[in-house]
Design an enzyme around this catalytic site. Structure first.
Site, PDB file in Angstrom:
ATOM      1  N   SER A 144      43.353  22.396  46.172  1.00  0.00           N
ATOM      2  CA  SER A 144      43.836  21.414  45.205  1.00  0.00           C
ATOM      3  C   SER A 144      44.792  20.488  45.936  1.00  0.00           C
ATOM      4  O   SER A 144      45.342  20.862  46.986  1.00  0.00           O
ATOM      5  CB  SER A 144      44.568  22.119  44.058  1.00  0.00           C
ATOM      6  OG  SER A 144      45.318  21.210  43.272  1.00  0.00           O
ATOM      7  N   TYR A 157      51.683  27.565  40.867  1.00  0.00           N
ATOM      8  CA  TYR A 157      50.346  27.142  41.264  1.00  0.00           C
ATOM      9  C   TYR A 157      50.388  26.461  42.627  1.00  0.00           C
ATOM     10  O   TYR A 157      49.529  26.704  43.492  1.00  0.00           O
ATOM     11  CB  TYR A 157      49.788  26.190  40.201  1.00  0.00           C
ATOM     12  CG  TYR A 157      48.385  25.709  40.454  1.00  0.00           C
ATOM     13  CD1 TYR A 157      47.324  26.601  40.562  1.00  0.00           C
ATOM     14  CD2 TYR A 157      48.113  24.341  40.556  1.00  0.00           C
ATOM     15  CE1 TYR A 157      46.022  26.144  40.782  1.00  0.00           C
ATOM     16  CE2 TYR A 157      46.820  23.888  40.776  1.00  0.00           C
ATOM     17  CZ  TYR A 157      45.782  24.784  40.888  1.00  0.00           C
ATOM     18  OH  TYR A 157      44.501  24.334  41.102  1.00  0.00           O
TER      19      TYR A 157
END
Length: 259
Positions: A144, A157
């Site tokens: 990501s 995250y």
């Protein structure tokens, strides 16, 4: 322009983790179209069985295998089914919560690390011998933009995705000289049916705010197209890192939103 490379007989099996929805399911569909026999893994058996049936009806080869990537014993058992495979797409993962560091839930942090990092480690370790044996293997790690920058409320995250990025980068150094590529694809804002909803515990309003005013966030198909393109480059071409964002997103914290 380099044409897509057709998979060789020894390398035409592609394993996709987290294939029950979103980017994983879209990637499985596109790899099947590209000529791979896809092995669909996820915890939700009904979803991957339905996808395997769909792909089979379209004339493709697909197999569903229920698997929790954080269960190492189950992953090792799964790996015994393969002498060779051509592609592993480490897609399973996800985000939980958006609390600041001061009040973040350690259990959510731990779960994100287990799924995004340890899950990727488990499957990659278990299947690396089969990838190497193919003579033309590819490991894809779907990280990501959170693995390359920070933003408030995302530390759990972000930390997990940074670790996953480092896993991919280090693996590439360690196996150079073997017939296995390591590709990292790092998407920015992708609107899928479940990612934000899962992150916010099913809260539709909070999930909708993530994409509010963004005319065209990325779709699962956009990311799957990127993954498939990278995989189908000639064997000597390695896409080390591909960052893909919607035009409206300049960084993790700079997004154009229309009123």
């Amino acid at each position: 322009m380099t044409a897509p490379a057709a998979p060789s007989a020894a390398s035409r099996i592609a394993v996709v983790t987290g294939a029950s929805s979103g980017i994983g399911a879209a990637t499985a569909r596109q790899l099947a179209e590209a000529g791979y026999r896809v092995v669909l893994t996820a915890r939700r058996t009904d979803r991957i069985e339905a996808l395997a049936k769909e792909l089979g009806a379209a004339g493709h080869e697909a197999t569903a295998y229920a698997l929790d990537v954080t269960d190492r014993a189950a992953v090792d058992e799964f790996a015994t089914a393969f002498k060779t495979i051509g592609v592993l797409v480490n897609n399973a993962g996800g985000a939980l919560g958006a609390d600041p560091v001061a009040s973040g839930d350690p259990a959510e942090w731990r779960q994100m690390y287990e799924t995004n990092v340890i899950g990727t480690l488990n499957v990659t370790q278990a299947l690396l011998p089969a990838l190497t044996a193919s003579g033309d293997g590819t490991v894809v790690v779907l990280t990501s933009t959170a693995g390359h920058g920070t933003y408030e409320g995302g530390a759990g995250y972000v930390a997990a995705k940074h670790a996953e990025h480092v896993l991919a980068e280090t693996l590439r150094l360690e196996i150079v000289g073997t017939p296995v590529r390591v590709i990292e694809v790092a998407p920015g804002m992708v609107k899928t049916d479940e990612f934000a909803l899962t992150r916010f515990g099913g809260d539709q309003e909070k999930a909708a705010k993530v994409y509010a005013g963004v005319a065209e966030p990325l779709t699962a198909d956009d990311v799957a197209d990127t993954i498939t393109w990278a995989i189908t480059r000639p064997s000597h071409v390695n896409i080390d890192l591909l960052v893909v964002r919607p035009r409206a997103q300049a960084s993790n914290t700079k997004v154009h939103r229309e009123s």
